[in-house]
Each structure stands twice: as C-alpha cells, then as structure tokens.
Design a protein around this motif. Structure first.
Motif, mmCIF file in Angstrom:
data_model
loop_
_atom_site.group_PDB
_atom_site.id
_atom_site.type_symbol
_atom_site.label_atom_id
_atom_site.label_comp_id
_atom_site.label_asym_id
_atom_site.label_seq_id
_atom_site.Cartn_x
_atom_site.Cartn_y
_atom_site.Cartn_z
ATOM 1 N N UNK A 1 -27.010 21.723 14.506
ATOM 2 C CA UNK A 1 -27.409 20.406 14.011
ATOM 3 C C UNK A 1 -28.729 19.914 14.596
ATOM 4 N N UNK A 2 -29.165 20.489 15.705
ATOM 5 C CA UNK A 2 -30.375 19.990 16.369
ATOM 6 C C UNK A 2 -31.405 21.109 16.529
ATOM 7 N N UNK A 3 -32.676 20.745 16.664
ATOM 8 C CA UNK A 3 -33.723 21.770 16.814
ATOM 9 C C UNK A 3 -33.528 22.621 18.076
ATOM 10 N N UNK A 4 -33.842 23.901 17.953
ATOM 11 C CA UNK A 4 -33.730 24.818 19.090
ATOM 12 C C UNK A 4 -34.635 24.387 20.246
ATOM 13 N N UNK B 1 -35.152 22.957 25.895
ATOM 14 C CA UNK B 1 -35.552 21.946 26.879
ATOM 15 C C UNK B 1 -34.368 21.543 27.754
ATOM 16 N N UNK B 2 -33.225 21.364 27.134
ATOM 17 C CA UNK B 2 -32.010 20.995 27.865
ATOM 18 C C UNK B 2 -31.612 22.090 28.856
ATOM 19 N N UNK C 1 -38.693 30.784 23.127
ATOM 20 C CA UNK C 1 -38.629 32.237 22.886
ATOM 21 C C UNK C 1 -37.525 32.869 23.735
ATOM 22 N N UNK C 2 -37.323 32.383 24.963
ATOM 23 C CA UNK C 2 -36.215 32.894 25.790
ATOM 24 C C UNK C 2 -34.883 32.565 25.132
ATOM 25 N N UNK D 1 -31.915 35.155 23.954
ATOM 26 C CA UNK D 1 -30.523 34.998 24.410
ATOM 27 C C UNK D 1 -29.582 34.919 23.207
ATOM 28 N N UNK D 2 -29.970 34.142 22.209
ATOM 29 C CA UNK D 2 -29.114 33.994 21.026
ATOM 30 C C UNK D 2 -28.925 35.339 20.319
ATOM 31 N N UNK D 3 -29.999 36.142 20.220
ATOM 32 C CA UNK D 3 -29.895 37.463 19.589
ATOM 33 C C UNK D 3 -28.991 38.382 20.382
ATOM 34 N N UNK D 4 -29.094 38.334 21.717
ATOM 35 C CA UNK D 4 -28.345 39.265 22.557
ATOM 36 C C UNK D 4 -26.844 38.978 22.576
ATOM 37 N N UNK D 5 -26.442 37.745 22.276
ATOM 38 C CA UNK D 5 -24.998 37.445 22.357
ATOM 39 C C UNK D 5 -24.330 37.358 20.996
ATOM 40 N N UNK D 6 -25.047 37.634 19.948
ATOM 41 C CA UNK D 6 -24.435 37.582 18.599
ATOM 42 C C UNK D 6 -23.553 38.758 18.355
#
Length: 185
Positions: free
Chosen positions: A160-163, A168-169, A175-176, A180-185
């Motif tokens: 629902x929110x921008x990556x 930032x959170x 890019x990191x 991370x998102x690619x590696x855990x899919x």
C-alpha cells in the motif's frame, strides 16, 4: 463516525448524549498521498482519527536525509500531548480520510464528558506499547531480518505504500530493499 465511536467504546463507555456531542464536533478531512497532517515546527491544529489510509511520522537527520520513524494505519488517533511545535512531520503515505476535532472542540469534549481523559489515557498507553513493540527490534537486527519483521508487523502495508518509505523506515537504501525482497520471494 461510527468507526470512531466504536474505537472509543473499546476503551470506555459514553452515553448517547455524549456521542451526540462528539458527533457534532467532528469534521471530515481528506489528505492526498504526500500531503501533511502536521509539519515540523508547527503546532497541532487538530486531533485526528484515521478512518482510511496510512500516515508516516518522519524527520530529517543532520545530513538532510529523510527518516521514517513509524507508520500509523486505520483506527488510530493522531494528537499531541503538549501544545508545542512538532519536531516531526506526519505525512499521508496513501490517500487518507480522517475524522478531526479542532483543539478547542477536543478540549470542550474533555471538559464535558466525565471520564474522557481516562479513555484517552488508555488509548495513549496502548499506542505507546504498540510503538515500542514495532520499533525496538529494529535497532539490533540485520536488514533482511528487519524487513521480515516489518512484513510480520505490518502485513498489509508493503503493498500500500511506496518502497522508498519502507526503505527509509528500515534504514536501508531502496536498492538494498529491492535485493532483499527478491532474495526472500
């Protein structure tokens, strides 16, 4: 308005006359994504209840980098305990709808409804406990673990929110985060 009354009833009781007072003081407010509920340096003009959408609390560090501190979603109150300028920004991370009360109207509700301060204190205590639960682990974990915990704690937010806000959170680059998102899919 029913959503706000239902929320209040979780923390205490109000009668129909008190509900009518609350309803008469409430106003609707809509913010588009990226608009501010409050900006740093300004004093809160409203107490807000998030009916729909997600806001983020953010600030700029001494390098001028934007840091997202926390996300707040539906069924939460936004207000300041003190009447001093905010040190942070509260920004709509998505399009948002609020029920708002002017500070004067909120004060009138507080002065009129017996037990209102006690209800608000319970709400504040619950919000602080939630905030601690969400923020504390972030300090000591690697980025992948932080992202996994983010998904666990905020299951509906990632889509629902921008990556950029999530990165930032989490204290990482976008890019990191993508890696991370690619590696855990």
């Amino acid at each position: 308005m029913n959503q706000f009354i239902d929320f209040i009833l979780q923390f205490g009781n109000v009668n129909q006359q008190q509900i009518d007072l609350i309803t008469n003081k409430a106003k609707a407010l809509e913010l588009r994504k990226e608009e501010y509920f409050i900006e740093a340096g300004k004093v809160f003009r409203y107490v807000g209840f998030i009916v729909e959408g997600i806001v983020r609390i953010c600030y700029y560090n001494n390098k001028g980098e934007e840091i997202t501190k926390i996300f707040i979603e539906e069924n939460h109150l936004l207000f300041s305990l003190k009447n001093v300028p905010s040190t942070e920004y509260i920004q709509a991370a998505t399009d948002c709808r609020f029920i708002v009360f002017s500070m004067r109207d909120w004060e009138e509700i507080t002065n009129t409804i017996v037990g209102w301060e006690h209800i608000i204190q319970k709400i504040v205590s619950k919000a602080l406990a939630e905030k601690l639960e969400r923020v504390t682990p972030l300090v000591s974990q690697d980025a992948t673990t932080r992202y996994r915990e983010f998904i666990e704690k905020y299951p509906t937010l990632a889509n629902r929110i921008p990556l950029s806000y999530i990165a930032s959170y989490l204290g990482i680059t976008q890019s990191s985060l993508s890696r991370i998102r690619k590696s855990i899919r």
